[in-house]
Design an enzyme around this catalytic site. Structure first.
Site, PDB file in Angstrom:
ATOM      1  N   TRP A  54      34.934  37.437   6.381  1.00 21.94           N
ATOM      2  CA  TRP A  54      34.029  38.478   6.867  1.00 21.94           C
ATOM      3  C   TRP A  54      33.495  38.039   8.228  1.00 21.94           C
ATOM      4  O   TRP A  54      33.097  36.892   8.384  1.00 21.94           O
ATOM      5  CB  TRP A  54      32.848  38.716   5.915  1.00 21.94           C
TER       6      TRP A  54
ATOM      7  N   GLU B 189      37.033  41.451   4.296  1.00 23.82           N
ATOM      8  CA  GLU B 189      35.868  42.258   3.893  1.00 23.82           C
ATOM      9  C   GLU B 189      35.382  43.149   5.031  1.00 23.82           C
ATOM     10  O   GLU B 189      35.056  42.672   6.113  1.00 23.82           O
ATOM     11  CB  GLU B 189      34.733  41.320   3.445  1.00 23.82           C
TER      12      GLU B 189
ATOM     13  N   LYS C  54      32.779  46.255   6.680  1.00 25.11           N
ATOM     14  CA  LYS C  54      31.357  46.571   6.650  1.00 25.11           C
ATOM     15  C   LYS C  54      31.085  47.838   7.429  1.00 25.11           C
ATOM     16  O   LYS C  54      31.900  48.250   8.268  1.00 25.11           O
ATOM     17  CB  LYS C  54      30.562  45.395   7.234  1.00 25.11           C
TER      18      LYS C  54
ATOM     19  N   ASP D  43      32.586  45.178  -0.875  1.00 20.67           N
ATOM     20  CA  ASP D  43      31.187  44.786  -1.091  1.00 20.67           C
ATOM     21  C   ASP D  43      30.395  46.055  -1.381  1.00 20.67           C
ATOM     22  O   ASP D  43      30.440  47.005  -0.595  1.00 20.67           O
ATOM     23  CB  ASP D  43      30.661  44.073   0.161  1.00 20.67           C
TER      24      ASP D  43
ATOM     25  N   HIS E  22      28.341  47.753   1.429  1.00 22.39           N
ATOM     26  CA  HIS E  22      28.929  47.987   2.754  1.00 22.39           C
ATOM     27  C   HIS E  22      29.468  49.386   2.999  1.00 22.39           C
ATOM     28  O   HIS E  22      30.409  49.577   3.757  1.00 22.39           O
ATOM     29  CB  HIS E  22      30.044  46.971   3.009  1.00 22.39           C
TER      30      HIS E  22
ATOM     31  N   HIS F 216      32.511  42.015  -3.892  1.00 22.36           N
ATOM     32  CA  HIS F 216      31.216  41.394  -3.650  1.00 22.36           C
ATOM     33  C   HIS F 216      30.209  42.319  -4.287  1.00 22.36           C
ATOM     34  O   HIS F 216      29.879  43.364  -3.718  1.00 22.36           O
ATOM     35  CB  HIS F 216      30.942  41.267  -2.151  1.00 22.36           C
TER      36      HIS F 216
ATOM     37  N   ASP G  77      22.144  47.762   3.520  1.00 21.36           N
ATOM     38  CA  ASP G  77      22.840  46.616   2.935  1.00 21.36           C
ATOM     39  C   ASP G  77      21.850  45.466   2.747  1.00 21.36           C
ATOM     40  O   ASP G  77      21.942  44.439   3.397  1.00 21.36           O
ATOM     41  CB  ASP G  77      23.986  46.205   3.882  1.00 21.36           C
TER      42      ASP G  77
ATOM     43  N   ASP H 128      21.122  43.526   0.145  1.00 23.30           N
ATOM     44  CA  ASP H 128      21.469  42.378  -0.690  1.00 23.30           C
ATOM     45  C   ASP H 128      20.397  42.027  -1.715  1.00 23.30           C
ATOM     46  O   ASP H 128      19.973  40.873  -1.826  1.00 23.30           O
ATOM     47  CB  ASP H 128      21.812  41.163   0.194  1.00 23.30           C
TER      48      ASP H 128
ATOM     49  N   ASP I  62      27.213  38.812  -4.279  1.00 24.49           N
ATOM     50  CA  ASP I  62      26.787  38.609  -2.894  1.00 24.49           C
ATOM     51  C   ASP I  62      25.430  39.252  -2.661  1.00 24.49           C
ATOM     52  O   ASP I  62      25.337  40.435  -2.356  1.00 24.49           O
ATOM     53  CB  ASP I  62      27.830  39.203  -1.929  1.00 24.49           C
TER      54      ASP I  62
END
Ligand code: RNT
Ligand code: ZN
Length: 417
Positions: free
Chosen positions: A184, A225, A227, A258, A261, A285, A293, A295, A324
């Protein structure tokens, strides 16, 4: 202990009424590893001797005491988290988590800098996954790495990627467990971007150089990955979803999805079956976006259950599950434990569904009964089965893992201040 068995027996009877074999579901769950992301333990700082920290559009917020400050502390915390999570686990490392006594340039790192992690993994009998780190570095200060207009900077990051692939293969070989390396990069632009094509062509060329050498799939596999945007790169992300989807299909790499994302109402659960039409394996992820995003720690919510159901329905061996997220406002060890256990509960819930019956109903347009059945299963005693799974692994069932965490933070983590 006694009540766990009693509840489990009752639960088995309830599921058996629907023709579901709970023991079989638990045996299947035990074979699905979840890769815990090392970076939750120290807010994505890493252990490089020079600079470090995040940047690159990602951000960990919060100041809960007890962050791990070196590899040994992080491993101690992971040991404790692993004691609170049943089932199969792996550890996902980032290049900045190297264990070296002096500063090493990122394009010069070698497997010896990760030997202590390999030894730890052997002890834990778990596999390791790996990530090159393209952020938190002076040469990534423009938020451009593999797509940087300066050839020298691109070359530096290509060399970093190549070094990481070699490390990943060496790790996989030594552990006898394939290491997934996920690439990434933060590359993007804050404002109106005119030469998007140029940046993407540069990224493609760099990736071709980075992935040029064939390494044994038995030891390591590559994932890429995408985004949507990051902090400071709101207008254009070079490695977009379309870019990496095409790149992965063309080069037969794993695609990493992810869950944070994509556009806010876009979900990765719907993408799994699409990309598996063209790719043998993918990487997830699993994260939780809140407005962006962000997390956040993974919850047992609708999307997590949908993701798990798709993993089970499409064949768990095709989907590698990584977590993640990074939350520094709560105990970091609890963050691992809660998120991983939620992922397992979601998988278990999918394994306990009458999959064949539901699919058959859908095929013959029995949608009313299908909906009723799906809703009915939401109230079957999943928790009793998961508690039993914990007991099988000698791991605290229910909320009791929090007692151990509170004890550990008092004895160990809070003393780090
Ligand atoms: C960033 C990506 C990436 C990182 C980790 C630390 O948006 O999700 O996977 O979170 O590599
Ligand atoms: Zn990610």
């Amino acid at each position: 202990m006694k009540h766990i068995e009693k509840n489990f027996k009752l639960a088995c009877e309830q599921y058996a009424q629907w023709g579901i074999d709970v023991e079989k579901a638990l045996a299947a769950l035990a074979t699905i590893p979840i890769s815990l992301h090392c970076w939750q333990g120290d807010d994505v700082n890493g252990f490089e001797k020079h600079a470090g920290g995040t940047s690159g559009g990602i951000l960990s917020t919060g100041n809960y005491p007890g962050r791990a400050r070196n590899p040994e502390e992080l491993r101690n915390d992971l040991d404790q988290a692993f004691r609170l999570i049943p089932g199969a686990k792996r550890l996902n490392l980032h290049a900045i988590y190297l264990d070296a006594d002096k500063a090493v340039e990122r394009n010069k790192i070698e497997v010896c800098h990760f030997q202590s992690w390999i030894d730890w993994a052997k002890q834990q009998q778990c596999g390791l996954d790996f990530n090159p780190t393209f952020f938190g570095h002076p040469k990534a200060a423009d938020n451009l790495t593999l797509a940087h207009p300066d050839k020298k900077i691109r070359q530096y990051w290509i060399e970093h990627g190549i070094a990481c692939r070699k490390i990943s293969a060496a790790i996989g070989k030594e552990l006898g467990k394939c290491c997934i390396m996920n690439t990434w990069i933060p590359d993007g632009f804050k404002d109106v971007t005119v030469d998007r094509a140029g940046a993407r062509m540069r990224l493609m060329e760099s990736l071709d150089a980075l992935f040029a050498e064939k390494l044994p799939a038995k030891y390591m596999r590559d994932a890429v990955e995408s985004k949507l945007f990051g902090i400071g790169v709101e207008s254009c992300t070079v490695g977009s979803s379309e870019f990496y989807l095409a790149y992965a299909v063309k080069n037969n790499l794993l695609l990493c999805l992810d869950s944070g994302h994509f556009h806010p109402t876009e979900v990765i659960s719907d993408k799994i079956s699409s990309v598996l039409c063209f790719l043998d394996e993918i990487l997830l992820h699993v994260s939780r976006p809140v407005r962006w995003d962000s997390d956040h720690v993974v919850l047992f919510d609708d999307e997590l259950q949908a993701i798990a159901a798709e993993i089970v329905r499409n064949g768990a061996r095709k989907v590698h599950i990584g977590l993640d997220y990074f939350d520094a406002t709560i105990n970091r060890l609890a963050a691992w434990t809660i998120g991983t256990r939620n992922m397992q509960k979601a998988l278990l819930s999918a394994l306990l569904q009458p999959g064949k019956e539901l699919a058959a109903l859908e095929k013959k347009f029995g949608n009313t009964r299908k909906l009723a059945l799906l809703e009915e299963f939401k109230q079957l005693p999943l928790g009793a089965v998961y508690d039993y799974f914990c007991a099988q692994y000698n791991v605290p069932a229910g909320i009791s893992f929090m007692d151990e965490i509170e004890c550990y933070e008092k004895e160990v983590q809070f003393k780090r201040r």
